[in-house]
Design an enzyme around this catalytic site. Sequence first.
Site, PDB file in Angstrom:
ATOM      1  N   ARG A  46       0.939  -1.183  -0.111  1.00 15.94           N
ATOM      2  CA  ARG A  46       0.047  -0.018  -0.193  1.00 15.94           C
ATOM      3  C   ARG A  46       0.842   1.313   0.052  1.00 15.94           C
ATOM      4  NH1 ARG A  46      -1.386   1.882   4.601  1.00 15.94           N
ATOM      5  NH2 ARG A  46      -2.022   0.003   5.570  1.00 15.94           N
ATOM      6  N   TYR A  98     -16.292  17.511 -14.203  1.00 16.59           N
ATOM      7  CA  TYR A  98     -16.761  15.918 -14.474  1.00 16.59           C
ATOM      8  C   TYR A  98     -17.898  15.893 -13.517  1.00 16.59           C
ATOM      9  CZ  TYR A  98     -16.593  10.930 -14.411  1.00 16.59           C
ATOM     10  OH  TYR A  98     -16.948   9.702 -14.339  1.00 16.59           O
ATOM     11  N   ASP A 170      -7.596  19.464 -13.602  1.00 20.38           N
ATOM     12  CA  ASP A 170      -7.749  18.030 -14.118  1.00 20.38           C
ATOM     13  C   ASP A 170      -7.482  17.897 -15.709  1.00 20.38           C
ATOM     14  OD1 ASP A 170      -9.132  15.663 -15.262  1.00 20.38           O
ATOM     15  OD2 ASP A 170     -10.935  15.629 -13.813  1.00 20.38           O
ATOM     16  N   LYS A 195      -9.010   7.071 -19.214  1.00 17.58           N
ATOM     17  CA  LYS A 195      -9.311   7.487 -20.421  1.00 17.58           C
ATOM     18  C   LYS A 195      -7.932   7.378 -21.393  1.00 17.58           C
ATOM     19  CE  LYS A 195     -12.992   8.486 -18.194  1.00 17.58           C
ATOM     20  NZ  LYS A 195     -13.355   9.826 -17.394  1.00 17.58           N
TER      21      LYS A 195
HETATM   22  C1  LIG Z   1     -13.691   9.911 -16.171  1.00 16.17           C
HETATM   23  C2  LIG Z   1     -13.131  11.229 -15.471  1.00 16.17           C
HETATM   24  C3  LIG Z   1     -12.925  11.420 -14.243  1.00 16.17           C
HETATM   25  C4  LIG Z   1     -13.032  10.276 -13.094  1.00 16.17           C
HETATM   26  O1  LIG Z   1     -12.201   9.207 -13.249  1.00 16.17           O
HETATM   27  P1  LIG Z   1     -12.697   7.516 -13.100  1.00 16.17           P
HETATM   28  O2  LIG Z   1     -11.384   7.163 -13.490  1.00 16.17           O
HETATM   29  O3  LIG Z   1     -13.682   7.228 -13.952  1.00 16.17           O
HETATM   30  O4  LIG Z   1     -13.057   7.566 -11.563  1.00 16.17           O
HETATM   31  C5  LIG Z   1     -12.536  12.740 -13.535  1.00 16.17           C
HETATM   32  N1  LIG Z   1     -12.394  13.722 -14.494  1.00 16.17           N
HETATM   33  C6  LIG Z   1     -12.672  13.493 -15.839  1.00 16.17           C
HETATM   34  C7  LIG Z   1     -12.563  14.920 -16.846  1.00 16.17           C
HETATM   35  C8  LIG Z   1     -13.129  12.460 -16.264  1.00 16.17           C
HETATM   36  O5  LIG Z   1     -13.450  12.261 -17.596  1.00 16.17           O
END
Ligand SMILES: *Cc1c(COP(=O)(O)O)cnc(C)c1O
Length: 381
Positions: A46, A98, A170, A195
């Site tokens: 961890r 998001y 982000d 993504k």
């Molecule tokens: C998908 C997404 C998230 C969340 O991520 P997960 O891996 O699904 O938990 C956060 N920010 C953006 C811009 C996203 O497209």
Amino acid sequence: MKFNTKLIHGGISQDKATGAVTVPIYQTSTYAQKELAGTPEYEYSRTGNPTRKAVEDLIRDLENGTAGFAFASGSAAIHTVFTLFSAGDHIIVGNDVYGGTFRLINTVLTRLGLTFTTVDTRNITEVKEAIKENTKAIYLETPTNPLMRITDIKKVSQVAKENDLLTIVDNTFATPYIQRPLDLGADIVVHSASKYLGGHSDLIAGLVVVNKPELASQIGYLQNAIGGILGPQDSWLLQRGIKTLAVRMDAHQCNAAEIYQFLKEDQRVTKIYYPGDETSADFTVVKNQMDGFGGMLSFELEKGLSVKHFIESLQLITLAESLGSVESLVEVPAIMTHGSIPEAIRLKNGISNELIRLSVGIEQAEDLLADLKQGLDAATK
Ligand SMILES: *Cc1c(COP(=O)(O)O)cnc(C)c1O
């Protein structure tokens, strides 16, 4: 080292013990210690794992940061970053973030005593006016989802610095191939690596990169204390995905540019949201802070056309949530990704019921164009 070389040789790209040219999967929970009360590099997985470290060092190098951290999901990464703050602290958040981040803020973090103000982070005056005595950070996405709004990271970071606030970006939609927020003055970058970074729709993961040792030790502490880490198998898969980021992003961007041209010339498409739209008010910022336009675009069909018929007649482009993968995906934000946002707020933010979001994959462009054309014809009938 140039960016494309870093993708291959950044972080830890080889195994010191055997010379294996790819990093091994250290599927272990614990590590033998040589002496009592020593300071071993690894003691418990961890806290640290060499396969996870490889991907953490890789994203650190790609974002030009001090340290990287890998989490079980983008949401876990974002949650961990927000635990830097304490009850009573105030954070300014982009009004177009998001949906899952919106949910985390509104239904979890506010319950724990954090307070938030949402603003259009493109508008610096609005950002400045939202700053209070207890404000600690500005959290934003650029480009946003699904309207591809662009915030000037440099300008926001400047305001943040003047007021002793952290800037958190982000960077999921752009990826460090196109945009490096730390270079523009931000303090923390977060990613849903599920993504573009993973890139193959086969992984859920999150990443954080920070720009100073003090933040690195804080996030490292929280990562270990909260424990939402990425396991060794997924860490391996993620670093494998990242190696081809440049070639994939080039292909995504070429296809998206062709689709943008195609949609622009079709009268049945009334609005297109795309970072490469030169007529958009955000375009100057795009030119200044991004190295490309990415692979995402959203558009609206002419009133009276059937979004349902369009979507359901598509043969190649798959109806699904998520984005950033090699295969093209389509979705309707009002019903799918943004369905949990109250309709009045959603419409006010510009996400109409007719809006369609496309994550352009890396298939042959002419096949995608043919699919879209027959979709538009089906929507017209
Ligand atoms: C998908 C997404 C998230 C969340 O991520 P997960 O891996 O699904 O938990 C956060 N920010 C953006 C811009 C996203 O497209």
